[in-house]
Structure formats: C-alpha cells, structure tokens
Design an enzyme around this catalytic site. Structure first.
Site, PDB file in Angstrom:
ATOM      1  N   HIS A  62       0.837  -1.203   0.000  1.00 32.74           N
ATOM      2  CA  HIS A  62       0.000   0.000   0.000  1.00 32.74           C
ATOM      3  C   HIS A  62       0.870   1.251   0.000  1.00 32.74           C
ATOM      4  O   HIS A  62       1.204   1.802   1.047  1.00 32.74           O
ATOM      5  CB  HIS A  62      -0.924  -0.006   1.223  1.00 32.74           C
ATOM      6  CG  HIS A  62      -2.020   1.003   1.173  1.00 32.74           C
ATOM      7  ND1 HIS A  62      -3.353   0.663   1.230  1.00 32.74           N
ATOM      8  CD2 HIS A  62      -1.999   2.355   1.077  1.00 32.74           C
ATOM      9  CE1 HIS A  62      -4.098   1.747   1.175  1.00 32.74           C
ATOM     10  NE2 HIS A  62      -3.296   2.803   1.080  1.00 32.74           N
ATOM     11  N   HIS A  64       1.562   5.093  -2.334  1.00 34.24           N
ATOM     12  CA  HIS A  64       1.026   6.038  -3.323  1.00 34.24           C
ATOM     13  C   HIS A  64       2.210   6.712  -4.010  1.00 34.24           C
ATOM     14  O   HIS A  64       2.872   7.567  -3.417  1.00 34.24           O
ATOM     15  CB  HIS A  64       0.130   7.082  -2.657  1.00 34.24           C
ATOM     16  CG  HIS A  64      -1.139   6.530  -2.112  1.00 34.24           C
ATOM     17  ND1 HIS A  64      -2.222   6.227  -2.916  1.00 34.24           N
ATOM     18  CD2 HIS A  64      -1.501   6.209  -0.847  1.00 34.24           C
ATOM     19  CE1 HIS A  64      -3.208   5.757  -2.160  1.00 34.24           C
ATOM     20  NE2 HIS A  64      -2.794   5.722  -0.906  1.00 34.24           N
ATOM     21  N   LYS A 182      -8.483   0.052  -7.276  1.00 29.45           N
ATOM     22  CA  LYS A 182      -8.584   0.493  -5.876  1.00 29.45           C
ATOM     23  C   LYS A 182      -9.878   1.305  -5.732  1.00 29.45           C
ATOM     24  O   LYS A 182     -10.122   2.238  -6.498  1.00 29.45           O
ATOM     25  CB  LYS A 182      -7.378   1.351  -5.509  1.00 29.45           C
ATOM     26  CG  LYS A 182      -7.536   2.207  -4.253  1.00 29.45           C
ATOM     27  CD  LYS A 182      -7.423   1.420  -2.977  1.00 29.45           C
ATOM     28  CE  LYS A 182      -7.528   2.345  -1.757  1.00 29.45           C
ATOM     29  NZ  LYS A 182      -6.477   3.387  -1.716  1.00 29.45           N
ATOM     30  N   HIS A 243      -6.649  -1.016   5.666  1.00 33.79           N
ATOM     31  CA  HIS A 243      -6.888  -0.341   6.957  1.00 33.79           C
ATOM     32  C   HIS A 243      -7.726  -1.219   7.900  1.00 33.79           C
ATOM     33  O   HIS A 243      -7.216  -1.715   8.881  1.00 33.79           O
ATOM     34  CB  HIS A 243      -7.509   1.040   6.795  1.00 33.79           C
ATOM     35  CG  HIS A 243      -6.902   1.861   5.717  1.00 33.79           C
ATOM     36  ND1 HIS A 243      -5.551   2.179   5.692  1.00 33.79           N
ATOM     37  CD2 HIS A 243      -7.434   2.421   4.591  1.00 33.79           C
ATOM     38  CE1 HIS A 243      -5.288   2.903   4.621  1.00 33.79           C
ATOM     39  NE2 HIS A 243      -6.402   3.054   3.927  1.00 33.79           N
ATOM     40  N   ASP A 315       1.007   2.912   3.429  1.00 35.70           N
ATOM     41  CA  ASP A 315       0.243   4.096   3.003  1.00 35.70           C
ATOM     42  C   ASP A 315       1.143   5.313   2.869  1.00 35.70           C
ATOM     43  O   ASP A 315       0.704   6.444   2.991  1.00 35.70           O
ATOM     44  CB  ASP A 315      -0.914   4.397   3.969  1.00 35.70           C
ATOM     45  CG  ASP A 315      -2.072   5.136   3.290  1.00 35.70           C
ATOM     46  OD1 ASP A 315      -1.966   5.452   2.087  1.00 35.70           O
ATOM     47  OD2 ASP A 315      -3.085   5.411   3.972  1.00 35.70           O
TER      48      ASP A 315
END
Length: 414
Positions: A62, A64, A182, A243, A315
């Site tokens: 995960h 970005h 996603k 999450h 994340d």
C-alpha cells in the site's frame, strides 16, 4: 549467468532460518537448499554472506507513488504534475535501495513509472498500479474542500456513481494500464467531510467494479475502515481490505470464509499522530486519527488471533512525513501490535505476494520464482528494526540482477 548466495537464509515461508544456498540462473531461482545439498556449478558468481541474513525482496502492498511532499492537500493539489513525476521517480529508487523489490501503488503514477523502470530509464521496484482511485461523489477519494469540477480535474480519483458509471470507471483504469482496481467503500481520515465509519458505494456498485476486474483476471483492493463498508466490500468480492480499523466479529468471519487479506497500514497512523501537526496535516485529519487509533489496534489483534491473513503496507506517499524508503517501519509496528518478527517478515513477503496476485512468482525464496532477494546486515528475528535502516541493506537483487551492493568485509564475492 548463474549466481549463488551462501549464508543464513530466511526464505519467507515462515520456517526457521537455515544455513543454505540460493542458486540463481538468469532471472529465476534455480534451487534453494542446505549448504552441501546444493551443488554450485563451476564459474558461478558466488556471494558468501559470512555475517548477516539472506531474505526475499520486501513488498509494500500500500503505497502512493504520487510524488507528494506534503499532506496539505490544498498545496499539493495544484503542484505541477511534471514535478510530481520527477519526485516519484526518485522515490522508486529509494524503495529499491531499502530492499523493496515489489510494491502495490494503490493510486498514483505507477502505470508510468513501471514502464520507465522496465525500459531501464530509472531504477525501482516491480510496480503493480491501480492508477486512479475509484470513489463515489463526496466519498473518501473526493477532494471535499474544492468545487466539484476542480476536484475532478486536479485530484487523483475517478468519481463514479451508479453501477454503470462504476463499471465504466473500472474499464477506464484498465484501458490506461492499471494492474488492479482500488476503491473506497468507506469514508476516511484524510477526507474532510466524511467519517471512517460511513459506508460508501452500494453493493451493486462494488459488484460492478469487481466483475470488471475479474473479467481481465485482476482484482479489487478496498479502502475500508468502517464495519459496514468492510463487509460490503467482502460480500461483493473484493480481495484485500486496506486499513480495516472498525472491523467487527462478522467482518472477521467473512474475511476468514472468503480468504481476504487485511493490510492495516499502521505506519501512516503512527506518523500522523506523532508528527502530523509539524507537517501541516489538517487538524480534522489528526483528530480523526486519534479517535480510531486505539480501536484499530484492538480490532487488529482480534483479527490476528482469529487467523485473518495479514500483509504489510505503509500508506506512504513520499516526503518527510511519509518517506518512501522507510517502509520497513510497518514491520516494527506489526511486531508491536502482536506479530512475531517472523510473522511480520512473512507479512512483507509471502502474504504480501498473495495481495499482489503473484504468489507463484515472488515473495519467497523457492525454485522457479523470480530471483528477488536482499542481504541484510544483522538478524531481523532478533531486532526487526534492522530492516528499517537502509544502510543495513547490503545487497538488493531483482529478477537476478544486482541492483545494490554495498562493500562489506562480511560479504565476499568469488
């Protein structure tokens, strides 16, 4: 060319370490076994790890790859995309240097970065990318503080409403080169006008997206924090829950029945709580993170005890608050939350490869898989934080090619 790595091995399957040999032929692993059982052919390049540990390449499920340097969204939304692309390319190099040979880009520039990596223009991990995040209007992926038309233009989400529009949005991502989809099935922490507990997208909308992914042999990952949104995602056929903060007993039962993987992303929460104010995270985001932090820990422990599969993901998106290259912080936090160091390593290798839909290709040191491995100075089973220090990652191999080799008197090459 053949290569052989000789030394103490943690193969990613969860079994105890052993003194052995990883024999590589080209881009694949030819054989793994005990020293004395694996014959090393003449003229094989042999790397002897006299002190340290050989592991599979690490995987972050995960990230970005957006080239962000701030979580002040009003500032980042209007930065030039060209600037973000250059930053993201540098982030890819940092990931590889830190021992990450594969990542899932769950919303970002990964579809372009992976092409540059494959062309040899830049260095970086293997990337699976979702491209744009699918969100309902007003959902977690919407930029609530901006007018709707501006948000749709500068944000990194595709807003879609109704099953037909959701189906089209999924098709658009695959058309652009996405590897998976996603979606956001709940509100979130860093979206101003919704709550993490609020369910988003209807079952029909989620099912339409899942069906489109399945048509092309792919899958869907769901940002899902609230209990109902988690269960909706599972019932609709989503593969991974990102999450999972407010998961309840029914949600845990559904995950076990359907084989879903939980990716808790503790690192982003830890960073926002400890340093969010310093780095301009909006006050409402910090407040929401504080509200769910203890709940997430309790529910994660419950899911872990029940046997839910856990994969590692941070994340992180770059910049001083969420720096790509420090991704192994997640392993430290997984251990703090109750995993053994070996379980944390499996979460970042074997189980993570399942979350990538690549369990037959990466994630463990086994014959026939891609030769992705790292050599770490120290013993991560004694001190999991060893993996977080980039200077401890002495060698990185991706698909049989040495991408990093730091000189060390504890590693010899013949």
């Amino acid at each position: 060319m053949k290569m052989a790595f000789v030394g103490r091995i943690i193969d990613g399957t969860g079994k105890a370490p052993f003194d052995g040999v990883v024999l590589i032929d080209g881009e694949k692993i030819e054989r793994v076994g005990l020293i004395g059982e694996v014959e090393i052919p003449p003229k094989t390049k042999t790397i002897k790890v006299n002190s340290g540990t050989i592991l599979p390449g690490l995987i972050d499920c995960h990230v970005h790859l957006m080239g962000e340097r701030t979580l002040d969204f009003m500032k980042s939304a209007f930065e030039p995309s060209e600037l973000k692309s250059v930053r993201a390319a540098m982030d890819c190099s940092k990931l590889l240097d830190a021992g990450y040979t594969s990542v899932r880009d769950v919303g970002g520039l990964g579809i372009y970065l992976k092409r540059a990596i494959e062309e040899g223009e830049i260095k970086g991990p293997r990337i699976l990318s979702a491209f744009k995040i699918l969100s309902q209007t007003g959902g977690h992926g919407d930029m609530h503080s901006l007018p709707l038309d501006v948000a749709a233009r500068v944000g990194f989400s595709r807003l879609c409403d109704g099953a037909d529009d959701c189906r089209k949005a999924a098709r658009e991502q695959f058309r652009e080169g996405a590897d998976f989809i996603k979606i956001c099935t709940t509100g979130g922490v860093l979206s101003e006008r919704d709550l993490p507990t609020s369910a988003q997208f209807t079952l029909d909308e989620i099912r339409a997206i899942v069906e489109e992914a399945q048509r092309v042999g792919s899958f869907v990952a769901a940002h899902a924090e609230g209990a109902e949104g988690i269960k909706n995602a599972i019932r609709a056929g989503v593969k991974t829950i990102e999450h999972g903060d407010f998961i309840d007993d029914e949600g845990i039962k559904l995950m076990l029945e359907n084989g879903n993987i939980l990716i808790p992303t503790f690192s982003i929460g830890e960073r926002i709580i400890s340093e969010g104010e310093k780095y301009k995270v909006p006050e409402w985001g910090i407040k929401k993170m504080h509200q769910l932090w203890k709940v997430q820990s309790e529910n994660f422990k419950k899911a872990k005890r029940a046997g839910v599969k856990i994969a590692a993901g941070t994340d992180f998106g770059g910049g001083p608050l969420t720096p790509l290259g420090e991704n192994a912080q997640e392993l430290e936090l997984l251990v703090r939350e109750g995993l053994t160091p070996m379980e944390a390593i499996v979460a970042a290798t074997k189980t993570a490869s399942e979350a990538l839909n690549m369990k037959d290709k990466v994630g463990t040191l086994e014959a026939g898989k891609f030769a992705d491995l790292i050599v770490v100075e120290g013993d991560p089973l004694s001190d999991i934080s060893t993996l977080r220090k980039t200077e401890n990652i002495k060698v990185v191999v991706k698909e049989g090619k040495i991408e990093k080799h730091l000189r060390s008197n504890k590693i010899t090459i013949s």
